[in-house]
Design an enzyme around this catalytic site. Structure first.
Site, short mmCIF file in Angstrom:
data_model
loop_
_atom_site.label_atom_id
_atom_site.label_comp_id
_atom_site.label_asym_id
_atom_site.label_seq_id
_atom_site.Cartn_x
_atom_site.Cartn_y
_atom_site.Cartn_z
N ARG A 48 0.82 -1.23 0.00
CA ARG A 48 0.00 0.00 0.00
C ARG A 48 0.85 1.26 0.00
O ARG A 48 0.33 2.35 -0.23
CB ARG A 48 -0.97 -0.02 1.19
CG ARG A 48 -1.93 1.15 1.23
CD ARG A 48 -3.07 0.97 2.20
NE ARG A 48 -2.67 0.50 3.50
CZ ARG A 48 -2.09 1.25 4.45
NH1 ARG A 48 -1.85 2.53 4.23
NH2 ARG A 48 -1.75 0.73 5.61
N TYR A 102 -14.56 11.62 -19.80
CA TYR A 102 -14.98 10.24 -19.53
C TYR A 102 -16.10 10.27 -18.48
O TYR A 102 -16.01 10.99 -17.48
CB TYR A 102 -13.77 9.44 -19.03
CG TYR A 102 -14.16 8.13 -18.38
CD1 TYR A 102 -14.87 7.17 -19.08
CD2 TYR A 102 -13.82 7.86 -17.06
CE1 TYR A 102 -15.25 5.98 -18.48
CE2 TYR A 102 -14.18 6.68 -16.45
CZ TYR A 102 -14.90 5.74 -17.17
OH TYR A 102 -15.27 4.57 -16.57
N ASP A 174 -6.12 13.65 -18.41
CA ASP A 174 -6.34 12.22 -18.62
C ASP A 174 -5.79 11.91 -20.01
O ASP A 174 -6.34 12.34 -21.02
CB ASP A 174 -7.85 11.92 -18.53
CG ASP A 174 -8.14 10.43 -18.63
OD1 ASP A 174 -7.34 9.71 -19.26
OD2 ASP A 174 -9.18 9.99 -18.10
N LYS A 199 -6.37 0.41 -20.31
CA LYS A 199 -6.58 0.60 -21.75
C LYS A 199 -5.29 0.31 -22.54
O LYS A 199 -4.86 -0.82 -22.57
CB LYS A 199 -7.12 2.01 -21.98
CG LYS A 199 -8.30 2.38 -21.05
CD LYS A 199 -9.48 1.45 -21.28
CE LYS A 199 -10.75 1.82 -20.58
NZ LYS A 199 -10.83 1.67 -19.14
#
Ligand code: PLP
Length: 389
Positions: A48, A102, A174, A199
């Protein structure tokens, strides 16, 4: 690696490996430990904390790909986006977001910011003037997406970066649709680059991941809040992403070429009403795209002529798959109204220009002739069955 090696495929293949010192294997070993020693060590490692050997190595590859000083890998694109946003925003701040976005990012803004007392607004277009008009005294962050999902609008990155600098704002982008192969926003002055690595970085429709690339200082700020939010990526998936990235340059270049050919084919097709692709001379921002992109990408959208039902057309496709996501090596299509932008109201979709019949086309690496054959046969079937509206 020697810093004079700058080729995209060299970076994709070699930067950010975990060297297998013990057995001299050709690829990175996976360190699956979720627990590391805490005494007599240089770094206290924990998944983490984004600093296991595999996480750290892959971050170096992403940073090199985005011409950034540093990077972090996340469990999804939305984890990267939300962790980065929440690292820089606090109650009383204002964020200005691009109108064409998006759907998940739009949904994050409209459902989350208010709870934290963060003010937000959307531009009414994507020119620099549209952004300038909406800057307020408490604006902290300017958020853009170019090319945008799903309409492929193009924002002038340099102009928005300069505007942000003039006003002392943090600019975020983005960069998912372009991928680092086609566009490196940091070279144009953008501060923080975000990716859904699900993607093009993943590229095989089998990984969910996200990434952020920026200066060391900004990455440190994001890291400090991200270790609290906890959106890191498992080492198994980090390893898969590293493997996928080795071929990203080759995949994306093939997808660029195919998308350009498909956009040209569709633009002249009698059954097609509109095509949205920045590589077309007819795209309103083709010149800006030429200035800031190395390639125009593998994504395009189109509308069929009135009377041809998009959902029926998609059902008839035999090779091109209907699919929720994008950017795999296989060609896929979807209707944003039912998927990526379904959480938006009809009015907000209309404001962006997303019509119900808009088809988003993620062009894969297949031979273009086969993609054309598939589209032609799907349209021919519709006409023979007369499934028109
Ligand atoms: N950004 C863009 C442009 C996207 O298309 C998506 C997902 O479709 C995301 C971000 C979110 O990524 P993820 O699904 O990996 O969280």
């Amino acid at each position: 690696m020697n810093k004079s090696f700058k080729g995209i495929n060299t970076i994709c293949t070699h930067v950010g490996e975990v060297k297998d010192e013990q057995f001299k294997g050709a690829v990175s070993p996976i360190y699956m430990s979720s627990s590391y020693a805490f005494e007599e060590v240089d770094v206290k490692r924990y998944p983490r904390y984004f600093n296991t050997p595999n996480q750290e190595a892959l971050s170096k590859k992403i940073a090199a790909l985005e011409h950034a000083e540093s990077a972090l890998i996340f469990g999804s694109g939305m984890a990267a986006i939300s962790h980065a946003l929440m690292a820089f925003l606090k109650a009383g701040d204002h964020i200005l977001l691009q109108q064409t976005l998006y759907g998940g990012t739009y949904n994050f803004a409209v459902t989350q910011f208010e709870k934290y007392g963060i003010e937000y607004s959307f531009t009414e277009g994507w020119t620099v003037e549209d952004f300038e008009k909406k800057i307020k005294p408490n604006t902290k962050v300017v958020y853009i997406e170019t090319p945008s999902n799903p309409l492929l609008t193009i924002t002038d990155m340099e102009a928005v970066a300069n505007l942000s600098k003039q006003h002392g704002l943090i600019s975020m982008i983005d960069n998912t649709f372009a991928s680092p192969v086609n566009q490196n926003p940091i070279d144009f002055g953008i501060d923080i680059v975000l990716h859904s690595a699900t993607k093009y970085m993943g590229g095989h429709s089998d990984i969910c991941a996200g990434a952020v690339a920026a200066s060391k200082e900004h990455i440190h700020t994001i890291w400090e809040s991200s270790i609290c939010f906890g959106g890191s990526l498992s080492d198994q998936t980090v390893w898969l992403l590293e493997r996928s990235l080795k071929t990203m340059g080759l995949r994306v270049k093939a997808q660029n070429e195919n998308a350009q050919k498909m956009a040209e084919f569709l633009a002249y097709h009698q059954d097609v009403d509109a095509v949205y692709y920045p590589g077309l001379g007819s795209h309103p921002d083709h010149e800006i795209a030429k200035k800031q992109m190395n390639g125009f990408g593998g994504m395009l959208s189109f509308e069929l002529k009135e009377g041809i039902k998009a959902s029926e057309f998609m059902k008839n496709l035999q090779l091109i798959k209907p699919s929720m996501s994008l950017a795999g090596v296989e060609s896929t299509v979807l209707l944003p109204v039912l998927t990526s932008h379904s959480l938006m109201s009809t009015e907000d979709r209309a404001k962006q220009g997303i019509k119900d019949g808009l088809i988003r086309f993620s062009v894969g690496i297949e031979e273009v002739e086969d993609l054309i054959t598939d589209i032609e046969q799907a349209l021919a079937q519709l006409k023979s069955k007369k499934v028109l509206v």
